[in-house]
Design a protein around this motif. Structure first.
Motif, short mmCIF file in Angstrom:
data_model
loop_
_atom_site.label_atom_id
_atom_site.label_comp_id
_atom_site.label_asym_id
_atom_site.label_seq_id
_atom_site.Cartn_x
_atom_site.Cartn_y
_atom_site.Cartn_z
N LYS A 16 0.86 -1.18 0.00
CA LYS A 16 0.00 0.00 0.00
C LYS A 16 0.89 1.23 0.00
O LYS A 16 1.76 1.38 0.87
CB LYS A 16 -0.92 0.03 1.22
CG LYS A 16 -1.87 1.23 1.22
CD LYS A 16 -2.86 1.17 2.37
CE LYS A 16 -3.85 2.32 2.29
NZ LYS A 16 -4.86 2.27 3.38
N LYS A 67 1.58 5.35 0.19
CA LYS A 67 1.03 6.50 0.89
C LYS A 67 0.19 7.34 -0.07
O LYS A 67 0.42 7.34 -1.29
CB LYS A 67 2.15 7.34 1.49
CG LYS A 67 2.93 6.61 2.58
CD LYS A 67 4.07 7.44 3.13
CE LYS A 67 4.82 6.69 4.23
NZ LYS A 67 5.97 7.45 4.75
N GLU A 68 -0.79 8.02 0.47
CA GLU A 68 -1.69 8.80 -0.37
C GLU A 68 -0.95 9.80 -1.24
O GLU A 68 -1.32 10.04 -2.40
CB GLU A 68 -2.71 9.54 0.53
CG GLU A 68 -3.90 10.10 -0.21
CD GLU A 68 -4.75 9.01 -0.85
OE1 GLU A 68 -5.29 9.25 -1.95
OE2 GLU A 68 -4.87 7.92 -0.25
N SER A 69 0.12 10.35 -0.70
CA SER A 69 0.90 11.36 -1.45
C SER A 69 1.75 10.75 -2.55
O SER A 69 2.35 11.47 -3.35
CB SER A 69 1.80 12.13 -0.48
OG SER A 69 2.69 11.24 0.18
N LYS A 105 0.67 8.07 -4.71
CA LYS A 105 -0.10 7.23 -5.63
C LYS A 105 0.43 7.31 -7.06
O LYS A 105 0.39 6.32 -7.79
CB LYS A 105 -1.58 7.63 -5.59
CG LYS A 105 -2.25 7.42 -4.24
CD LYS A 105 -2.26 5.97 -3.82
CE LYS A 105 -3.01 5.77 -2.51
NZ LYS A 105 -2.98 4.37 -2.05
N LYS A 118 3.30 4.77 -8.33
CA LYS A 118 3.09 3.33 -8.34
C LYS A 118 3.84 2.65 -9.49
O LYS A 118 4.54 1.65 -9.30
CB LYS A 118 1.60 3.00 -8.43
CG LYS A 118 1.31 1.51 -8.40
CD LYS A 118 -0.17 1.20 -8.59
CE LYS A 118 -1.00 1.72 -7.45
NZ LYS A 118 -2.42 1.30 -7.57
N GLY A 158 -7.03 0.54 -1.15
CA GLY A 158 -5.79 1.17 -1.62
C GLY A 158 -4.61 0.23 -1.62
O GLY A 158 -3.45 0.67 -1.57
N ASP A 177 7.68 6.27 0.12
CA ASP A 177 6.40 6.21 -0.59
C ASP A 177 5.51 5.06 -0.13
O ASP A 177 4.36 4.97 -0.56
CB ASP A 177 6.64 6.05 -2.11
CG ASP A 177 7.30 7.27 -2.72
OD1 ASP A 177 7.17 8.37 -2.14
OD2 ASP A 177 7.94 7.12 -3.78
N GLU A 184 3.39 2.84 2.57
CA GLU A 184 2.72 2.79 3.87
C GLU A 184 2.99 1.44 4.54
O GLU A 184 3.30 1.37 5.72
CB GLU A 184 1.21 3.01 3.72
CG GLU A 184 0.47 3.01 5.05
CD GLU A 184 -0.96 3.48 4.93
OE1 GLU A 184 -1.81 2.94 5.66
OE2 GLU A 184 -1.23 4.38 4.11
#
Length: 360
Positions: A55, A57-59, A61, A64, A83, A112, A114
Motif C-alpha cells: 500500500k 502513501k496517499e501522497s 499514488k 506506483k 488502496g 512512498d 505505507e
C-alpha cells in the motif's frame, strides 16, 4: 422484507454468536471449529514466494508505476476500496522466499510505502463432518450440566428457537474451504444470489431428482448482477477463481452445519441458527490452506453483497496489515466478522492469534 423482521432476525443471530463467544472455550471451539496454528513471526510464517501486498502513501499514488518498475514487479490484483495492490516480483534466485523477504525488508521503510508484506498463507486445521446426527448429542446446544452437575453448561439453543423470529433470510458468509451446497442438511439453507437469476424463477440452486444443482436456466456465462463475478449463485471460489465453491476438504461444511444446518427435517443435526442462509466464500484450498489476498477478496465480496456476518474459522501467520484493513473496512460497513480464538487455551491478549487478535 420487513425491516423490523430483518432487524429481529439479525439481532437473534448476533445474540447467539456473542453468547457462545463468552461461554467456555470448548463451546467456542464447537461453534467456530477452531483452527490450530501458533502465532508466527515474519521470518517463519508461510507465504507465497514472489508475491507481496503493498500500500502506497496517499501522497505517492502517482509513483506506483515507477516503484513497481524499480522492484521488477507486475500487478496481479488491486483492492481499490483499501488502496492495496497484490504484486508479483520476478525471481532470479531459486530461494524465492528469502528473496521476497529481502525485497520487503529493502522497501518497508521507503518514503512512498505505507506498508509492504508477504502474501501470507492461512490454515484450517481440525474439525470434520459431525458423526452423530442427533440433536440430543449436541451437548453444547442443550444440556443440564456436565458430570451430573446442575450448572447451565450450554448456549440455550432451544430457548432461542422459541423466540418469535422471522423465517426470512439472514445471510452468514462461511469464509473457509467452501461448503458442500448439495448436502442434504444444508442445501435448503444455502444463500441464493438472485441477482444471477437469469430465468426469473426465484431460485438459482434447484433439486434435480435427488441431487442439488445450479439452475441450468441461469447458467448463461454473464455477470447478471454486475458485481464482477459470473454466475456466482451461492458464493465464489476465490482460490480457483470460479463459481463452484464446493468443499472438498470438509472443514467449511462442518462450520456451515454447526451454524445453520436445517432443523426439523428428520435429517442430520440442528444448526445454532437454523433460519440463517449460508454463503460459500471459499478462500482455503482443498488442503485447507489459503492466501491473504484471497481472504481479502472473500471479505470484500461479503461486504459488496450486503452479507452482514462472516464466520472465519482459520488462522496462522503474523499480523497482516492488508487483512486488518479489509476487516476494518468490513466493520465500517456494518459487517460482523467472527473469528475463532484458537485451540491452545491461551490468553490471546498475551499470545496473539490472528485474525482473532486484531484490535477493533
Amino acid at each position: 422484507m420487513n425491516t423490523q423482521k430483518r432487524s429481529t432476525t439479525f439481532d437473534y443471530l448476533k445474540i447467539l454468536i456473542m453468547k457462545i463467544l463468552t461461554k467456555a472455550s470448548s463451546i467456542l471451539l464447537m461453534l467456530l471449529v477452531a483452527f490450530t496454528l501458533q502465532a508466527q513471526n515474519t521470518q517463519t510464517a508461510n507465504f507465497i514466494p514472489g508475491q507481496l501486498l503493498i500500500k502506497l502513501k496517499e501522497s505517492a499514488k502517482t509513483q506506483k508505476t515507477a516503484l513497481s518498475t524499480q522492484m521488477k514487479a507486475t500487478s496481479l490484483k488491486s483492492y481499490p476500496t483499501l488502496g492495496i495492490d497484490l504484486w508479483e516480483i520476478k525471481q532470479n534466485t531459486p530461494n524465492g522466499k528469502q528473496a521476497t523477504l529481502a525485497l520487503i525488508e529493502q522497501y518497508k521503510n521507503h518514503p512512498d510505502v505505507e506498508f509492504v508484506e508477504p502474501n501470507y498463507l492461512w490454515e484450517a486445521i481440525g474439525g470434520t463432518e459431525p458423526n452423530d446426527p442427533y440433536f440430543p448429542q449436541l451437548w453444547g446446544l442443550h444440556n443440564t450440566g456436565q458430570n451430573g452437575g446442575t450448572e447451565d453448561a450450554d448456549i440455550d439453543a432451544p430457548e432461542a428457537y422459541c423466540m418469535a423470529i422471522s423465517y426470512l433470510d439472514v445471510v452468514v458468509g462461511i469464509v473457509d474451504t467452501g461448503i458442500d451446497y448439495t448436502h442434504e442438511d444444508l442445501a435448503e439453507n444455502m444463500w441464493n444470489n438472485l441477482g444471477e437469476d437469469a430465468d426469473g424463477d426465484g431460485k438459482v440452486l434447484i433439486k434435480s431428482g435427488n441431487t442439488w444443482i445450479f439452475d441450468p436456466g441461469d447458467e448463461n456465462g454473464i455477470d447478471d448482477d454486475g458485481n464482477g463475478y459470473i454466475d456466482d449463485f451461492v458464493g465464489w471460489d476465490f482460490v480457483y477463481n470460479d463459481n463452484d465453491p464446493m468443499d472438498l476438504q470438509s472443514h467449511g461444511t462442518h462450520c456451515a452445519g454447526t451454524i445453520g444446518a436445517v432443523t426439523n427435517n428428520e435429517t442430520g443435526i440442528n444448526g445454532v441458527a437454523p433460519n440463517a442462509k449460508l454463503a460459500a466464500l471459499k478462500f482455503l484450498n482443498d488442503n485447507g490452506s489459503g492466501a491473504t489476498s484471497d481472504a481479502v477478496d472473500a471479505i470484500n465480496y461479503a461486504v459488496a453483497m450486503g452479507i452482514p456476518i462472516t464466520n472465519n474459522s482459520w488462522g496462522g501467520g503474523p499480523f497482516s496489515a492488508a487483512l486488518y484493513q479489509a476487516i476494518q473496512n468490513a466493520e465500517a460497513n456494518n459487517h460482523l466478522f467472527i473469528a475463532a480464538a484458537g485451540n491452545y487455551n491461551l490468553d490471546n491478549d498475551q499470545y496473539k492469534f490472528y485474525p482473532a487478535s486484531y484490535d477493533n
